[in-house]
Design a protein around this motif. Sequence first.
Motif, PDB file in Angstrom:
ATOM      1  N   LEU A  27      -7.180  17.700  -0.018  1.00  0.00           N
ATOM      2  CA  LEU A  27      -7.849  16.673  -1.241  1.00  0.00           C
ATOM      3  C   LEU A  27      -6.785  15.840  -0.484  1.00  0.00           C
ATOM      4  CD1 LEU A  27      -6.413  18.419  -4.573  1.00  0.00           C
ATOM      5  CD2 LEU A  27      -8.414  17.580  -3.903  1.00  0.00           C
ATOM      6  N   THR A  28      -7.542  14.513   0.345  1.00  0.00           N
ATOM      7  CA  THR A  28      -6.276  13.731   0.669  1.00  0.00           C
ATOM      8  C   THR A  28      -5.826  12.535   0.223  1.00  0.00           C
ATOM      9  OG1 THR A  28      -7.711  14.516   2.654  1.00  0.00           O
ATOM     10  CG2 THR A  28      -7.307  12.398   2.632  1.00  0.00           C
ATOM     11  N   PHE A  29      -4.557  12.336   0.009  1.00  0.00           N
ATOM     12  CA  PHE A  29      -4.556  11.301  -0.624  1.00  0.00           C
ATOM     13  C   PHE A  29      -4.125  10.184   0.254  1.00  0.00           C
ATOM     14  CE2 PHE A  29      -3.477  15.308  -2.472  1.00  0.00           C
ATOM     15  CZ  PHE A  29      -4.547  14.981  -4.787  1.00  0.00           C
ATOM     16  N   LEU A  30      -4.250   8.790  -0.040  1.00  0.00           N
ATOM     17  CA  LEU A  30      -3.728   7.723   0.787  1.00  0.00           C
ATOM     18  C   LEU A  30      -3.440   6.793  -0.259  1.00  0.00           C
ATOM     19  CD1 LEU A  30      -3.165   6.212   2.977  1.00  0.00           C
ATOM     20  CD2 LEU A  30      -5.771   5.717   3.771  1.00  0.00           C
ATOM     21  N   GLY A  31      -2.015   6.106  -0.344  1.00  0.00           N
ATOM     22  CA  GLY A  31      -1.946   4.615  -1.085  1.00  0.00           C
ATOM     23  C   GLY A  31      -0.605   4.362  -0.625  1.00  0.00           C
ATOM     24  N   GLY A  32      -1.161   2.556  -1.149  1.00  0.00           N
ATOM     25  CA  GLY A  32       0.400   1.943  -0.503  1.00  0.00           C
ATOM     26  C   GLY A  32       0.113   0.373  -1.515  1.00  0.00           C
ATOM     27  N   ASP A  33       0.951  -0.467  -0.841  1.00  0.00           N
ATOM     28  CA  ASP A  33       1.449  -2.026  -1.416  1.00  0.00           C
ATOM     29  C   ASP A  33       0.802  -2.884   0.009  1.00  0.00           C
ATOM     30  OD1 ASP A  33       1.996  -1.346  -4.341  1.00  0.00           O
ATOM     31  OD2 ASP A  33       3.863  -0.767  -3.776  1.00  0.00           O
ATOM     32  N   LEU A  34      -0.002  -3.898  -0.751  1.00  0.00           N
ATOM     33  CA  LEU A  34      -0.978  -4.435   0.430  1.00  0.00           C
ATOM     34  C   LEU A  34       0.186  -6.141  -0.331  1.00  0.00           C
ATOM     35  CD1 LEU A  34      -2.339  -5.855   1.975  1.00  0.00           C
ATOM     36  CD2 LEU A  34      -4.154  -6.810   0.684  1.00  0.00           C
ATOM     37  N   VAL A  35       0.840  -6.126   0.351  1.00  0.00           N
ATOM     38  CA  VAL A  35       1.883  -7.057   0.474  1.00  0.00           C
ATOM     39  C   VAL A  35       1.602  -8.666   0.705  1.00  0.00           C
ATOM     40  CG1 VAL A  35       4.693  -7.981  -0.085  1.00  0.00           C
ATOM     41  CG2 VAL A  35       3.920  -5.624   0.368  1.00  0.00           C
ATOM     42  N   THR A  36       1.800  -9.613   0.409  1.00  0.00           N
ATOM     43  CA  THR A  36       1.227 -10.743   1.053  1.00  0.00           C
ATOM     44  C   THR A  36       1.970 -11.788  -0.014  1.00  0.00           C
ATOM     45  OG1 THR A  36      -1.070 -11.705  -1.105  1.00  0.00           O
ATOM     46  CG2 THR A  36      -1.656  -9.973   0.822  1.00  0.00           C
ATOM     47  N   PRO A  37       2.147 -13.965   0.464  1.00  0.00           N
ATOM     48  CA  PRO A  37       2.598 -14.128  -0.152  1.00  0.00           C
ATOM     49  C   PRO A  37       2.422 -14.195  -1.508  1.00  0.00           C
ATOM     50  CG  PRO A  37       1.775 -15.241   1.654  1.00  0.00           C
ATOM     51  CD  PRO A  37       1.418 -14.122   1.491  1.00  0.00           C
ATOM     52  N   ALA A  38       0.663 -13.942  -2.387  1.00  0.00           N
ATOM     53  CA  ALA A  38       0.934 -13.837  -3.540  1.00  0.00           C
ATOM     54  C   ALA A  38       1.508 -13.112  -4.515  1.00  0.00           C
ATOM     55  CB  ALA A  38      -0.702 -13.785  -4.107  1.00  0.00           C
ATOM     56  N   GLY A  39       1.831 -11.803  -3.784  1.00  0.00           N
ATOM     57  CA  GLY A  39       2.022 -10.783  -4.098  1.00  0.00           C
ATOM     58  C   GLY A  39       1.986  -9.707  -3.823  1.00  0.00           C
ATOM     59  N   LYS A  40       2.236  -8.531  -4.513  1.00  0.00           N
ATOM     60  CA  LYS A  40       1.553  -6.817  -3.896  1.00  0.00           C
ATOM     61  C   LYS A  40       0.711  -6.768  -4.988  1.00  0.00           C
ATOM     62  CE  LYS A  40       6.111  -5.067  -2.788  1.00  0.00           C
ATOM     63  NZ  LYS A  40       6.597  -3.442  -3.559  1.00  0.00           N
ATOM     64  N   GLN A  41      -0.405  -5.695  -4.266  1.00  0.00           N
ATOM     65  CA  GLN A  41      -1.441  -5.246  -4.423  1.00  0.00           C
ATOM     66  C   GLN A  41      -1.273  -3.279  -4.832  1.00  0.00           C
ATOM     67  OE1 GLN A  41      -4.296  -8.289  -3.030  1.00  0.00           O
ATOM     68  NE2 GLN A  41      -5.180  -8.375  -5.189  1.00  0.00           N
ATOM     69  N   ARG A  42      -1.283  -2.853  -5.487  1.00  0.00           N
ATOM     70  CA  ARG A  42      -1.742  -1.478  -4.754  1.00  0.00           C
ATOM     71  C   ARG A  42      -3.057  -1.190  -4.879  1.00  0.00           C
ATOM     72  NH1 ARG A  42       2.079   2.870  -7.150  1.00  0.00           N
ATOM     73  NH2 ARG A  42       3.716   0.912  -5.988  1.00  0.00           N
ATOM     74  N   LEU A  43      -3.365   0.013  -3.367  1.00  0.00           N
ATOM     75  CA  LEU A  43      -3.945   0.298  -3.621  1.00  0.00           C
ATOM     76  C   LEU A  43      -3.869   2.029  -3.514  1.00  0.00           C
ATOM     77  CD1 LEU A  43      -5.047  -2.250  -0.437  1.00  0.00           C
ATOM     78  CD2 LEU A  43      -5.475  -2.503  -2.275  1.00  0.00           C
ATOM     79  N   GLY A  44      -5.510   2.240  -3.766  1.00  0.00           N
ATOM     80  CA  GLY A  44      -5.518   3.594  -3.352  1.00  0.00           C
ATOM     81  C   GLY A  44      -6.204   4.204  -3.154  1.00  0.00           C
TER      82      GLY A  44
END
Length: 322
Positions: free
Chosen positions: A132-149
């Motif tokens: 089971l491979t898990f990868l995740g984080g937050d993409l931070v731009t001037p517009a804010g954070k977006q969660r990616l999984g």
Amino acid sequence: MRLNHLARMATCVAMLVLLAGCAPKSYSVRHPVPSENLVFGTAPPATAITLVDARAPSDRVFSSGVLPASLTVEGAPLDPSGYLARNLQAELVSRGLQTQVGNAGDALPKLEMTTFRVQNHRANGFSPFVTLTFLGGDLVTPAGKQRLGVFVKRGKVPVWSFDEVIEPTFNQPLSLATKELAAKIAARLHGARSSDADVDRLTAKIATRGDDSYLDVYALGFTNNPKAVAPLAGLARDPDEYVRLAAISSLGTLGANDQLDLLKSIYRDGNLWQDRAMALKAIGDLDSTEADAFLAEQQAALQAKAGDKEADWTLQIVRLYL
């Protein structure tokens, strides 16, 4: 009594030996091969992305499971942030986006990597070795954070040796995880998508079916092209397990909110854990109010089953998003 005790101990030892099946203590994996013939149709300015290793101390073991083994690449221990930075950059560049991904600095856009790990499982010496491979984080731009999984499940029964599991259960999932993350970043930073012709080409190729058709199904999701939603929805109940899982996952990658009811039905009615788990992953990808509410509802129900293997695995997927 003592003889019975010794017999039970001998049985337990035999079962452990059978489970391990001469499993190695280390696996040598390779860097992914970047996508070919899947160039995005946009050509935005060159972009620099800062990758920050934001994993909690308790989440820094990269490879774990019932058969613990370390991973190496090019003869050295695999460094998760360095591995991801190198291969994320290679994937984005191969798709026509001039991008540099570095591990230093704090400039935006920034990817805060909160999860990147591989967990293995094997029920007995005759069952598949599963990762089971898990990868995740937050993409931070001037517009804010977006969660990616990202979540990828693969399995293989080793017949002659454990070398047989390296490609299907380590190399391919790590490659898919990198490619999916690259597609999501490209969509959010640049609105990048592949052409309708690429969708048609992949759809026609999948129809001919080969051993690795599931990789082409994943590639449909990596196009970021809404035209791929219809063929993927049709494959979401395919009899081939890995084609089916790739289709379910890719509906999430494409943000197919019009398929939320389909994904809910797969989660509620799926006979196999992996189908239900992948449906929940795809629902997390949708990032809509309704999808997030459903995910939170399932999280509460799963937490009530803490200690159950499948519930605990599924909760790890939910935590990529909530």
